[in-house]
Design an enzyme around this catalytic site. Sequence first.
Site, mmCIF file in Angstrom:
data_model
loop_
_atom_site.group_PDB
_atom_site.id
_atom_site.type_symbol
_atom_site.label_atom_id
_atom_site.label_comp_id
_atom_site.label_asym_id
_atom_site.label_seq_id
_atom_site.Cartn_x
_atom_site.Cartn_y
_atom_site.Cartn_z
ATOM 1 N N ASP A 10 -50.946 -33.460 -15.473
ATOM 2 C CA ASP A 10 -51.140 -32.388 -16.904
ATOM 3 C C ASP A 10 -52.590 -32.469 -17.074
ATOM 4 O O ASP A 10 -53.390 -33.690 -16.746
ATOM 5 C CB ASP A 10 -50.258 -32.723 -18.090
ATOM 6 C CG ASP A 10 -50.648 -31.603 -19.141
ATOM 7 O OD1 ASP A 10 -51.023 -30.554 -18.930
ATOM 8 O OD2 ASP A 10 -51.000 -32.396 -20.005
ATOM 9 N N ASP A 12 -54.505 -30.858 -20.398
ATOM 10 C CA ASP A 12 -54.839 -30.835 -21.671
ATOM 11 C C ASP A 12 -54.013 -31.813 -22.524
ATOM 12 O O ASP A 12 -52.778 -31.620 -22.249
ATOM 13 C CB ASP A 12 -54.732 -29.451 -22.239
ATOM 14 C CG ASP A 12 -55.859 -28.290 -21.636
ATOM 15 O OD1 ASP A 12 -56.966 -28.716 -21.779
ATOM 16 O OD2 ASP A 12 -55.366 -27.551 -21.061
HETATM 17 C C1 XBP Z 1 -52.449 -26.718 -22.427
HETATM 18 C C2 XBP Z 1 -52.395 -25.341 -22.982
HETATM 19 C C3 XBP Z 1 -53.605 -24.417 -22.904
HETATM 20 C C4 XBP Z 1 -54.966 -24.820 -23.413
HETATM 21 C C5 XBP Z 1 -55.756 -23.535 -23.249
HETATM 22 O O1 XBP Z 1 -51.305 -26.654 -21.543
HETATM 23 O O2 XBP Z 1 -51.284 -24.963 -23.718
HETATM 24 O O3 XBP Z 1 -53.127 -23.377 -23.285
HETATM 25 O O4 XBP Z 1 -54.587 -25.144 -24.775
HETATM 26 O O5 XBP Z 1 -56.033 -23.103 -21.909
HETATM 27 P P1 XBP Z 1 -51.438 -28.142 -20.639
HETATM 28 P P2 XBP Z 1 -56.215 -21.433 -21.699
HETATM 29 O O6 XBP Z 1 -51.448 -29.149 -21.470
HETATM 30 O O7 XBP Z 1 -49.946 -27.902 -19.873
HETATM 31 O O8 XBP Z 1 -52.352 -27.835 -19.421
HETATM 32 O O9 XBP Z 1 -56.938 -21.024 -22.953
HETATM 33 O O10 XBP Z 1 -57.230 -21.672 -20.529
HETATM 34 O O11 XBP Z 1 -55.096 -21.018 -21.449
HETATM 35 MG MG MG Z 2 -50.902 -30.952 -21.880
#
Ligand code: XBP
Ligand code: MG
Length: 258
Positions: A10, A12
């Site tokens: 993953d 973020d």
């Molecule tokens: C992370 C998220 C994303 C980011 C924003 O999910 O929920 O929405 O906060 O990204 P993961 P965008 O941890 O699964 O990557 O604004 O580009 O959608």
């Molecule tokens: Mg995440």
Amino acid sequence: MARLAALIFDVDGTLADTERDGHRVAFNRAFAEAGLDWRWSADRYGQLLRVTGGKERIRLYLSEDWPERLVEPDIENRIKALHAAKTRHYVAMLAEGAIPLRPGVRRLLQEARRAGVRLAIATTTTPENVTALLRANLGEAGPDWFEVIAAGDVVPAKKPAPDIFDLALRELGLPPAACLALEDSDNGVRSARAAGLAVVVTTNAYTVDQDFSGASVVLDGFGEPEAPARVSVGPVPSEGYVSLSDLQAWHRAAVSES
Ligand code: XBP
Ligand code: MG
């Protein structure tokens, strides 16, 4: 018994702590630029994180704080435009070096590359955010470290649906039993588990109290030799910090249990 052939990360919260000081700030900049007096505090953003995806998060916020705006005829285009502006701000922040990788991430990626364990990404975020993060922290060739980058709107449903992990597995050409997912959130664990993957969780301030049922190991980070990881579920890493051999052992145990 399936050997660990690939790690699926993953982004973020797992590769980097991007949410509070990255995505949130970029959303607020986009709102201000559009002349909107919407402002997401760190606490409010934590509540909005229960949905994945930036456009989905704006929609959730509107449904709770400005329900009358959600029925405006051009609202979907406005959300798209706001989100595009937010991506521009976020990528600019990354290029300035605003967001480092979490401790142990670079070390583990290098270990995996040396050992021939393949690397992939399965994330909800926009693809250009992923490449910008990897370039800023690993150099121009950073994105090439990953054989597969499955990101954003390319699948019908975002996490907790399994779609993005299913796509990463398809593109790797591997069964779930040959891979291990690395996640930071309950939605991420549910998504990976629904795709049939074993999961290791590294928590962060936004996710630490979430329910990680189904995860093999939960720690507060991968750790480094000088800063050991703290474990809340599962075995303690053999050296105190997570190494590739720990991930291989945890994967082996998870696959033999299932
Ligand atoms: C992370 C998220 C994303 C980011 C924003 O999910 O929920 O929405 O906060 O990204 P993961 P965008 O941890 O699964 O990557 O604004 O580009 O959608
Ligand atoms: Mg995440």
